[in-house]
Design a protein around this motif. Structure first.
Motif, PDB file in Angstrom:
ATOM      1  N   ARG A 180      -8.463   0.434   2.473  1.00  0.00           N
ATOM      2  CA  ARG A 180      -8.275  -0.739   1.611  1.00  0.00           C
ATOM      3  C   ARG A 180      -8.313  -0.345   0.141  1.00  0.00           C
ATOM      4  O   ARG A 180      -7.634  -0.958  -0.692  1.00  0.00           O
TER       5      ARG A 180
ATOM      6  N   THR B 218      -6.997   2.113  -1.175  1.00  0.00           N
ATOM      7  CA  THR B 218      -5.707   2.667  -1.599  1.00  0.00           C
ATOM      8  C   THR B 218      -4.726   1.590  -2.027  1.00  0.00           C
ATOM      9  O   THR B 218      -3.673   1.905  -2.583  1.00  0.00           O
ATOM     10  N   GLU B 219      -5.037   0.327  -1.764  1.00  0.00           N
ATOM     11  CA  GLU B 219      -4.096  -0.747  -2.088  1.00  0.00           C
ATOM     12  C   GLU B 219      -3.832  -0.861  -3.581  1.00  0.00           C
ATOM     13  O   GLU B 219      -2.809  -1.396  -3.996  1.00  0.00           O
ATOM     14  N   SER B 220      -4.749  -0.354  -4.395  1.00  0.00           N
ATOM     15  CA  SER B 220      -4.560  -0.431  -5.847  1.00  0.00           C
ATOM     16  C   SER B 220      -3.828   0.786  -6.413  1.00  0.00           C
ATOM     17  O   SER B 220      -3.540   0.831  -7.610  1.00  0.00           O
TER      18      SER B 220
ATOM     19  N   MET C 279       0.861  -1.190   0.000  1.00  0.00           N
ATOM     20  CA  MET C 279       0.000   0.000   0.000  1.00  0.00           C
ATOM     21  C   MET C 279       0.890   1.231   0.000  1.00  0.00           C
ATOM     22  O   MET C 279       1.719   1.387   0.891  1.00  0.00           O
TER      23      MET C 279
END
Length: 202
Positions: free
Chosen positions: A117, A119-121, A1
């Motif tokens: 979560r 932001t994980e991409s 992340m």
């Protein structure tokens, strides 16, 4: 992340940890999940909580090429039991320094986790913050592009991203990332019918 989580002031963290270790503080928090958590309880992922200061309506400030000012109002910590967030805790700045403010749970707790979560991409690094617009009762995850900035300072940048948390005010989609330059005019338009100032969100 790709998040560069800023360190919280040590006294703010200590105040939250002291409250966590106090059976009286936990019992009086009135958060059932926190009271029922088996422990151990940990304070993690400190997020600086900023309020949007609307000296001029956000839309007007953006149109004039100025970034609306923000001010740090506290630090928010997720309280975890194992791998699950059961509550959040706020520390606020007082004349005597940083002090524990409150424990709470509610929709913004799960919404904050969901937004993080998301932001994980992302591939661009950001500094995560929270932004509170009291006039609209809007809380957003603020992804600040300059990860070197002091987390207690820094204006909204046009390339920063705001992710409104649920429940969001009518007309603003929750959990949809917006560039600051795109969302500020919407906030400005909404302020004409804004309710009176409200307390910080739980």
């Amino acid at each position: 992340m790709p998040l560069h989580v800023p360190p919280a002031p040590a006294p703010a963290l200590r105040s939250v940890l002291a409250a966590l270790s106090s059976p009286t503080a936990v019992r009086d928090a009135r958060t059932p999940a926190l009271q029922a958590a088996p422990g151990p309880l940990n304070a993690e992922l400190p997020l600086p909580l900023h309020a949007l200061d609307l000296v001029a309506p956000a839309g007007e400030a953006a149109a004039a090429g100025r970034s609306p000012r923000t001010r740090l109002t506290g630090w928010r910590f997720l309280i975890r039991s194992g791998d699950r967030a059961v509550a959040a805790a706020d520390a606020m700045l007082t004349p005597d320094g940083w002090a524990f403010s409150r424990f709470f749970e509610g929709p913004y707790l799960t919404a904050t986790e969901r937004a993080l979560r998301q932001t994980e991409s992302l591939t661009t690094p950001y500094q995560p913050r929270l932004l509170w617009v009291a006039e609209l009762y809007l809380l957003a995850l603020w992804l600040h592009e300059d990860t070197r900035d002091d987390a207690a300072e820094g204006a909204l940048g046009p390339a920063d991203i705001l992710v409104p948390l649920a429940p969001a005010p009518p007309g603003i989609a929750a959990h949809r990332p917006h560039r600051v330059a795109d969302l500020l005019p919407v906030i400005g338009l909404r302020l004409g019918a804004a309710p009176p100032l409200l307390s910080a969100p739980a």
